[in-house]
Design a protein around this motif. Sequence first.
Motif, short mmCIF file in Angstrom:
data_model
loop_
_atom_site.label_atom_id
_atom_site.label_comp_id
_atom_site.label_asym_id
_atom_site.label_seq_id
_atom_site.Cartn_x
_atom_site.Cartn_y
_atom_site.Cartn_z
N PRO A 156 4.54 -1.69 14.79
CA PRO A 156 5.17 -0.31 13.74
C PRO A 156 3.94 0.69 13.12
CG PRO A 156 5.91 -2.26 12.90
CD PRO A 156 4.94 -2.77 13.31
N GLY A 157 2.74 0.42 13.31
CA GLY A 157 2.03 1.42 13.11
C GLY A 157 1.27 1.61 11.74
N TRP A 158 2.20 0.68 10.41
CA TRP A 158 1.21 0.61 9.39
C TRP A 158 -0.04 1.45 8.92
CZ3 TRP A 158 5.35 0.81 6.60
CH2 TRP A 158 6.46 0.64 6.69
N ALA A 159 -0.26 1.88 7.36
CA ALA A 159 -1.75 2.56 7.35
C ALA A 159 -1.09 1.97 5.94
CB ALA A 159 -2.01 3.71 7.63
N VAL A 160 -2.25 1.44 4.94
CA VAL A 160 -1.92 1.15 3.53
C VAL A 160 -3.65 1.43 2.88
CG1 VAL A 160 -1.90 -0.70 1.91
CG2 VAL A 160 -0.63 -0.65 4.14
N LEU A 161 -2.94 2.04 1.73
CA LEU A 161 -3.75 3.21 1.03
C LEU A 161 -3.72 1.79 0.19
CD1 LEU A 161 -4.12 6.70 0.38
CD2 LEU A 161 -5.14 4.99 2.22
N GLN A 162 -5.37 1.28 -0.62
CA GLN A 162 -4.92 0.16 -2.46
C GLN A 162 -5.32 1.00 -3.23
OE1 GLN A 162 -8.01 -2.76 -1.53
NE2 GLN A 162 -6.76 -3.74 -4.17
N LEU A 163 -4.41 1.05 -4.36
CA LEU A 163 -5.43 1.98 -5.66
C LEU A 163 -5.28 1.02 -6.64
CD1 LEU A 163 -1.91 4.53 -5.65
CD2 LEU A 163 -4.10 5.20 -4.49
N SER A 164 -6.47 1.04 -7.95
CA SER A 164 -7.20 -0.07 -8.35
C SER A 164 -5.83 -0.53 -9.25
CB SER A 164 -7.55 1.33 -9.75
OG SER A 164 -8.78 2.43 -8.65
N THR A 165 -4.94 -0.07 -9.76
CA THR A 165 -4.02 -0.66 -9.97
C THR A 165 -1.98 -0.36 -10.04
OG1 THR A 165 -2.38 1.48 -12.07
CG2 THR A 165 -5.15 0.16 -12.98
N ALA A 166 -1.69 -1.87 -10.08
CA ALA A 166 -0.25 -1.42 -9.83
C ALA A 166 1.25 -0.22 -10.34
CB ALA A 166 0.67 -3.10 -11.00
#
Length: 181
Positions: free
Chosen positions: A73-83
């Motif tokens: 599908p073309g997913w791009a993900v950012l990881q942030l520090s916290t939930a």
Amino acid sequence: MDGGGKPQHAEHLVQECAAGLVTVRRGEDTLSFAAPPRVRAGVLDDDYLKRIVSAFGVTRERVVTHQRVDDGPGWAVLQLSTAEEVLALEPDLALIPDAMVGANGVCPEGSEYAFELRAFAPGAGVPEDPGCGSMNATVGRWLTSTDPRALRLPGLAGREGRTGSEYPRARSSRSRRKRTG
């Protein structure tokens, strides 16, 4: 099944999707699948990253890392520090109308879950997908290859071609994986 078809095998069925044929296994009260291989991986280009950061309403400094987790599908993900940062997102999807994006963050120590994941799919006409298997599965692959906390999750071994419940499953309006040990 809902469409009237009958699976050939009681324990699994094969679903055809853009990523190819995906075997879905039926458990006692769950469905699970092996994530298809990624068709594109790697960090996001600067322009696309800036657009997502802007839409998410965060600063670039809050992004721990980022990745294409694209299994079709073309997913791009950012990881942030916290939930908590992930849960607080109120993205302006008008800034990324064709995007398929997500965010993940680490839950506090002692929490029932290790990670919080959210998927936004304005490119597919879905503001927030409460149970996005394709993004969750490829994030699971990404996390198991980069984050030792993910390796402690049940069944997450970080290897291509794993099957079953190795990858994050959807719960509520967000996806969470239970913490172990």
